[in-house]
Design an enzyme around this catalytic site. Structure first.
Site, PDB file in Angstrom:
ATOM      1  N   ASP A 204       3.773 -29.442 -15.663  1.00 39.45           N
ATOM      2  CA  ASP A 204       2.504 -29.816 -15.024  1.00 39.45           C
ATOM      3  C   ASP A 204       2.796 -30.519 -13.714  1.00 39.45           C
ATOM      4  O   ASP A 204       3.954 -30.747 -13.354  1.00 39.45           O
ATOM      5  CB  ASP A 204       1.702 -30.739 -15.954  1.00 39.45           C
ATOM      6  CG  ASP A 204       2.476 -32.011 -16.281  1.00 39.45           C
ATOM      7  OD1 ASP A 204       2.304 -33.002 -15.555  1.00 39.45           O
ATOM      8  OD2 ASP A 204       3.257 -32.009 -17.253  1.00 39.45           O
ATOM      9  N   ASP A 206       1.771 -33.691 -13.051  1.00 38.52           N
ATOM     10  CA  ASP A 206       1.436 -35.095 -13.266  1.00 38.52           C
ATOM     11  C   ASP A 206      -0.023 -35.298 -12.830  1.00 38.52           C
ATOM     12  O   ASP A 206      -0.863 -34.457 -13.150  1.00 38.52           O
ATOM     13  CB  ASP A 206       2.436 -36.003 -12.540  1.00 38.52           C
ATOM     14  CG  ASP A 206       2.511 -37.382 -13.172  1.00 38.52           C
ATOM     15  OD1 ASP A 206       2.651 -37.446 -14.414  1.00 38.52           O
ATOM     16  OD2 ASP A 206       2.430 -38.400 -12.453  1.00 38.52           O
TER      17      ASP A 206
END
Length: 263
Positions: A204, A206
Site C-alpha cells: 500500500d 501508507d
C-alpha cells in the site's frame, strides 16, 4: 532461513530451547528447498495472532541459529512512502530508522549466560548483507519481478498504523517504506552472526497521499496474498545459489565485527 512458507519437502517440526524463552510458535519447521536444508518460523505465529511488540525476536533468531541456519531471508509486508515503490513491488532494503520503544533490542543485556556477556555496541553499517542482497536482486531480475535494490525502512512500534503527519514526517526523513518488524530483527540476527536480508513486499501507500483513503487491513492482506507467490518463487530460486557459494569470508567478518565491539 526464515520466510513465508515456500515449497518444502521432508518437513519436520523441531522444539528448540533458548536462553530467551519461547519464540512465536515454540518450534522451528525444518525441511529441504531444492535439496538444501532450511528452516522456517512465522514471526507472528501461524494464525498471525502475535502483535509486533510481542514477537520474541531474540528467541526466534536464536532458535534458527541453533538448528544450523547461517542466513536469514525475511519477508515483510510494508507501506510505501515513495510514488515509484508501488504495491506489488519487491524492495531489497539496505537501511532502517528505528521508531520502536517496547522491544528487547539486543542479546547483550546482562540477563543470560557468558554467551552474551558484556555490552555490544554493534556498528550498523552494512547491517543487511550486501552480497546476499545482490544475489536476491539478480534472482528478481531473472524472474522478471519489479524490484528495487536498496531503500530505507522505518519500523514503527504498532500495532496501529501511522498517522498522516507521521507518514509525511517519515518521507521528510528520507525513509522509503514503513513496517512493524524489521527492528530489532535485523540487529539481533547480526549479533548472532546470521547473514540477514529482507525482502520487503509493498502492499500500500501508507497514508501520505492526498485524496486517497488510508489502507485497511483487508486491503493490505489481499495485496500481500496476491503477491505472495513472488516471495515463494524468489526463495526457491535463490536458495540453491546461496548453498553453492562460499560465505566463509562474510561469516568471519561479521563474527569479528561482533567480537571487536563488545565491552
Amino acid at each position: 532461513m526464515s520466510t513465508t512458507e515456500p515449497c518444502y519437502t521432508d518437513k519436520l517440526e523441531v522444539s528448540v530451547d533458548t536462553p530467551f524463552g519461547v519464540h512465536s510458535e515454540g518450534v522451528v519447521t525444518t525441511g529441504l528447498i531444492s535439496g538444501v536444508p532450511c528452516a522456517l518460523v512465522a514471526r507472528h505465529g501461524q494464525k498471525h495472532d502475535i502483535m509486533p511488540s510481542n514477537v520474541n525476536y531474540r528467541a526466534m533468531l536464536y532458535a534458527l541459529k541453533k538448528v544450523g541456519c547461517s542466513h536469514v531471508i525475511a519477508t515483510t509486508a510494508c507501506g510505501s512512502l515513495r510514488e515509484q515503490l508501488k504495491p506489488g513491488h519487491v524492495v531489497l532494503i539496505d537501511d532502517f530508522i528505528d521508531r520502536t520503544s517496547k522491544r528487547k533490542a539486543t542479546l547483550y543485556d546482562g540477563t543470560t549466560s557468558d554467551e552474551t556477556k558484556g555490552v555490544l555496541h554493534l556498528p550498523m553499517d552494512n547491517i543487511f548483507n550486501q552480497r546476499l542482497r545482490g544475489l536476491l536482486g539478480e534472482t528478481c531480475e531473472e524472474l522478471g519481478f519489479e524490484y528495487h535494490q536498496g531503500g530505507t525502512m522505518v519500523t514503527i512500534e504498532g500495532p496501529r498504523f501511522s498517522t498522516k503527519a507521521e507518514s509525511r514526517m517519515f518521507r521528510l526523513w528520507g525513509a522509503d517504506l514503513v513496517n512493524m518488524s524489521t527492528v530489532p530483527e535485523v540487529v539481533i540476527a547480526n549479533e548472532l552472526g546470521l547473514l540477514y536480508c529482507s525482502v520487503a513486499m509493498v502492499t500500500d501507500y501508507d497514508c501520505w497521499r492526498e485524496n486517497e483513503a488510508p489502507p485497511s487491513v483487508g486491503d493490505i492482506l489481499n495485496t500481500f496474498k496476491s503477491n505472495a507467490h513472488k516471495a515463494i518463487e524468489l526463495i526457491k530460486a535463490v536458495v540453491p545459489k546461496i548453498a553453492a557459494a562460499d560465505w566463509a569470508e562474510e561469516k568471519e567478518s561479521l563474527k569479528q565485527k561482533v567480537k571487536d565491539n563488545i565491552i
